[in-house]
Design a protein around this motif. Structure first.
Motif, short mmCIF file in Angstrom:
data_model
loop_
_atom_site.label_atom_id
_atom_site.label_comp_id
_atom_site.label_asym_id
_atom_site.label_seq_id
_atom_site.Cartn_x
_atom_site.Cartn_y
_atom_site.Cartn_z
N PRO A 10 0.81 -1.23 0.00
CA PRO A 10 0.00 0.00 0.00
C PRO A 10 0.83 1.27 0.00
CG PRO A 10 -0.18 -1.16 2.10
CD PRO A 10 0.50 -2.08 1.16
N LEU A 11 2.04 1.23 0.58
CA LEU A 11 2.88 2.43 0.58
C LEU A 11 3.40 2.76 -0.81
CD1 LEU A 11 4.95 1.95 3.88
CD2 LEU A 11 3.21 3.69 3.44
N VAL A 12 3.92 1.77 -1.52
CA VAL A 12 4.51 2.06 -2.83
C VAL A 12 3.44 2.32 -3.88
CG1 VAL A 12 6.59 0.72 -2.34
CG2 VAL A 12 4.70 -0.37 -3.55
N MET A 13 2.23 1.82 -3.66
CA MET A 13 1.19 2.00 -4.68
C MET A 13 0.40 3.28 -4.51
SD MET A 13 -0.22 -1.71 -5.77
CE MET A 13 -0.31 -1.13 -7.45
N THR A 14 0.62 3.98 -3.39
CA THR A 14 -0.11 5.24 -3.17
C THR A 14 0.80 6.45 -3.15
OG1 THR A 14 0.00 4.88 -0.76
CG2 THR A 14 -1.98 4.12 -1.90
N SER A 15 2.11 6.24 -3.22
CA SER A 15 3.03 7.37 -3.22
C SER A 15 3.03 8.06 -4.58
CB SER A 15 4.45 6.88 -2.89
OG SER A 15 5.38 7.93 -3.07
N SER A 16 2.95 9.40 -4.53
CA SER A 16 2.95 10.16 -5.78
C SER A 16 4.33 10.14 -6.45
CB SER A 16 2.53 11.61 -5.51
OG SER A 16 3.36 12.20 -4.52
N TRP A 17 5.36 9.76 -5.68
CA TRP A 17 6.72 9.70 -6.23
C TRP A 17 7.07 8.30 -6.75
CZ3 TRP A 17 6.01 12.06 -1.32
CH2 TRP A 17 6.05 13.45 -1.35
N SER A 18 6.17 7.37 -6.54
CA SER A 18 6.48 5.98 -6.90
C SER A 18 6.11 5.68 -8.36
CB SER A 18 5.72 5.02 -5.98
OG SER A 18 5.87 3.69 -6.42
N PRO A 19 7.01 5.03 -9.10
CA PRO A 19 6.67 4.63 -10.47
C PRO A 19 5.66 3.49 -10.49
CG PRO A 19 8.83 3.76 -9.84
CD PRO A 19 8.39 4.66 -8.73
N THR A 20 5.39 2.91 -9.30
CA THR A 20 4.43 1.82 -9.22
C THR A 20 3.10 2.28 -8.61
OG1 THR A 20 5.37 1.15 -7.09
CG2 THR A 20 6.20 0.03 -9.05
N SER A 21 2.79 3.57 -8.73
CA SER A 21 1.50 4.07 -8.26
C SER A 21 0.38 3.34 -8.99
CB SER A 21 1.40 5.57 -8.52
OG SER A 21 0.07 6.01 -8.38
N TYR A 22 -0.68 3.03 -8.26
CA TYR A 22 -1.79 2.27 -8.86
C TYR A 22 -2.40 3.01 -10.06
CZ TYR A 22 -5.39 5.32 -6.78
OH TYR A 22 -6.18 6.39 -6.45
N GLU A 23 -2.37 4.34 -10.03
CA GLU A 23 -2.95 5.11 -11.13
C GLU A 23 -2.16 4.95 -12.42
OE1 GLU A 23 -2.89 8.82 -8.98
OE2 GLU A 23 -5.09 8.89 -9.02
N SER A 24 -0.85 4.69 -12.28
CA SER A 24 -0.03 4.51 -13.47
C SER A 24 0.03 3.05 -13.92
CB SER A 24 1.39 5.02 -13.22
OG SER A 24 2.00 4.30 -12.16
N LEU A 25 -0.39 2.14 -13.06
CA LEU A 25 -0.32 0.71 -13.39
C LEU A 25 -1.62 0.15 -13.95
CD1 LEU A 25 1.67 -0.79 -10.37
CD2 LEU A 25 2.50 -0.47 -12.71
N PHE A 26 -2.75 0.68 -13.45
CA PHE A 26 -4.04 0.08 -13.80
C PHE A 26 -4.98 1.10 -14.44
CE2 PHE A 26 -2.54 -1.93 -9.77
CZ PHE A 26 -2.23 -3.17 -10.29
N PRO A 27 -5.74 0.70 -15.44
CA PRO A 27 -6.76 1.60 -16.00
C PRO A 27 -7.88 1.85 -14.98
CG PRO A 27 -6.92 -0.61 -16.96
CD PRO A 27 -5.67 -0.60 -16.13
N LYS A 28 -8.51 3.00 -15.08
CA LYS A 28 -9.52 3.38 -14.09
C LYS A 28 -10.66 2.38 -13.99
CE LYS A 28 -8.88 8.40 -13.87
NZ LYS A 28 -9.52 9.73 -14.03
N GLU A 29 -11.02 1.80 -15.13
CA GLU A 29 -12.16 0.88 -15.10
C GLU A 29 -11.88 -0.38 -14.28
OE1 GLU A 29 -10.20 0.56 -19.26
OE2 GLU A 29 -10.80 2.13 -17.81
N TRP A 30 -10.60 -0.60 -13.92
CA TRP A 30 -10.25 -1.76 -13.09
C TRP A 30 -10.53 -1.53 -11.61
CZ3 TRP A 30 -5.40 -5.07 -14.58
CH2 TRP A 30 -5.51 -5.45 -15.93
N TYR A 31 -10.60 -0.26 -11.20
CA TYR A 31 -10.75 -0.01 -9.76
C TYR A 31 -11.87 0.96 -9.41
CZ TYR A 31 -7.68 3.99 -10.90
OH TYR A 31 -7.12 5.11 -11.46
N GLU A 32 -12.38 1.74 -10.35
CA GLU A 32 -13.47 2.65 -10.04
C GLU A 32 -14.76 1.85 -9.85
OE1 GLU A 32 -13.67 5.71 -13.00
OE2 GLU A 32 -12.24 6.99 -11.90
N PHE A 33 -15.45 2.13 -8.76
CA PHE A 33 -16.64 1.35 -8.41
C PHE A 33 -17.68 2.29 -7.81
CE2 PHE A 33 -18.70 -1.20 -4.90
CZ PHE A 33 -19.63 -1.83 -5.72
N ASP A 34 -18.85 2.30 -8.41
CA ASP A 34 -19.96 3.11 -7.90
C ASP A 34 -20.72 2.25 -6.88
OD1 ASP A 34 -22.05 4.75 -7.36
OD2 ASP A 34 -22.87 4.81 -9.40
N ALA A 35 -20.40 2.45 -5.63
CA ALA A 35 -20.98 1.60 -4.58
C ALA A 35 -22.48 1.80 -4.42
CB ALA A 35 -20.28 1.89 -3.25
#
Length: 293
Positions: A10-35
């Motif tokens: 969770p630390l490396v995937m949420t850091s804005s300085w990380s090249p492995t940020s979830y936003e850069s790894l996954f398309p939005k449709e993979w994680y956006e969810f209208d609860a």
């Protein structure tokens, strides 16, 4: 370093300085969810990352424990292993056998993965848990850990006291380990895991209803890995500091496995201290435990 490593994913995937940020790894449709959309099903990405976060934490714990067990951190060369908790010494076993036994227990990680998958995919978790917005919420993480241990303390005492038959069917299989090793952490019974781990987990999720997915996976990783470490057969370097803070240590938990009627808490000893069930493992030095435990 093993403690921050439990939160590595969770630390490396949420850091804005990380090249492995979830936003850069996954398309939005993979994680956006209208609860609020009852026709939309939860996306499995958060579930998969959560399980992977616990697995990453376990890898770091296993590597650390291997190095600790075989004396790589010892300052005195003539010592071949660290100080065991109990005076009879640590149980003898092959490390690889321990790892296989630990990871393959059906009442351990297998049941936990089943619980996580079912509650996530069936949308039984609060809506906030499906949100990828933000990073780890540290206050919520601390609250989840304390509440989990408090409810687990209560369930643990109930298992010991409801009736002898109930105890034999649920918790007694775990108590066959009177001198446990780290790999016995999840070795017990299905009933024990459901009562003492899964019911508290689901209760906490419905009490702390503002966690996002990163806090949820940080909580899961810290809880599972801390629960593993307190079953260590050896003294750990941070034990003295942890005990002063009332945090659970292997020595504290060995008191419970050895004598049964003390130290029902796991991550924290606060509930035992409040309820009068705490015993410092140093009280048993030169009897059942080694000195400086």
């Amino acid at each position: 370093l093993v403690w921050p490593c439990m939160l590595a994913l969770p630390l490396v995937m949420t850091s804005s300085w990380s090249p492995t940020s979830y936003e850069s790894l996954f398309p939005k449709e993979w994680y956006e969810f209208d609860a609020d959309n009852t026709g939309e099903r939860p996306k499995p990405l958060g579930l998969c990352l959560g399980i992977f976060a616990v697995a990453v934490g376990q890898v770091f714990v296993l590597i650390y424990f291997y190095l600790h067990k075989y004396g790589y951190f010892l300052a005195t060369p003539e010592l071949v292993e660290p100080t065991s908790i109990q005076s009879k010494g640590a149980p003898a076993y092959e490390f690889f056998e321990g790892v296989v036994t630990h990871l393959s227990q059906p009442e351990g990680f297998v049941l936990l993965v089943t619980y996580l998958s079912t509650t996530w995919l069936m949308h039984w978790m609060p809506n906030s848990y499906y949100s990828f917005e933000g990073g780890i919420q540290w206050k919520e993480l601390a609250l989840c850990l304390v509440l989990q241990d408090g409810i687990q303390y209560l369930m643990h005492r109930l298992e010991h006291s409801i009736s002898p038959t109930f105890y034999q069917k649920s918790h007694k299989p775990h108590h066959k380990f009177t001198n446990p090793r780290m790999f016995d952490a999840f070795n017990g019974s299905l009933a024990d895991t459901i009562i003492m781990i899964l019911i508290p987990l689901y209760t906490v999720a419905n009490l702390v209803r503002t966690c996002n997915v990163w806090t949820y996976m940080a909580f899961g990783s810290m809880y599972a890995n801390w629960l593993t470490l307190i079953h260590s057969e050896y003294v750990l370097p941070w034990d003295l500091v942890f005990r002063r803070l009332g945090f659970g240590t292997p020595g504290d938990h060995h008191v419970h496995h050895k004598f049964f009627k003390y130290n029902y808490g796991h991550l924290f000893m606060w509930f035992d201290q409040i309820c009068g069930t705490y015993r410092n493992p140093q009280e048993f030095s030169n009897k059942a435990f080694n000195e400086h435990v």
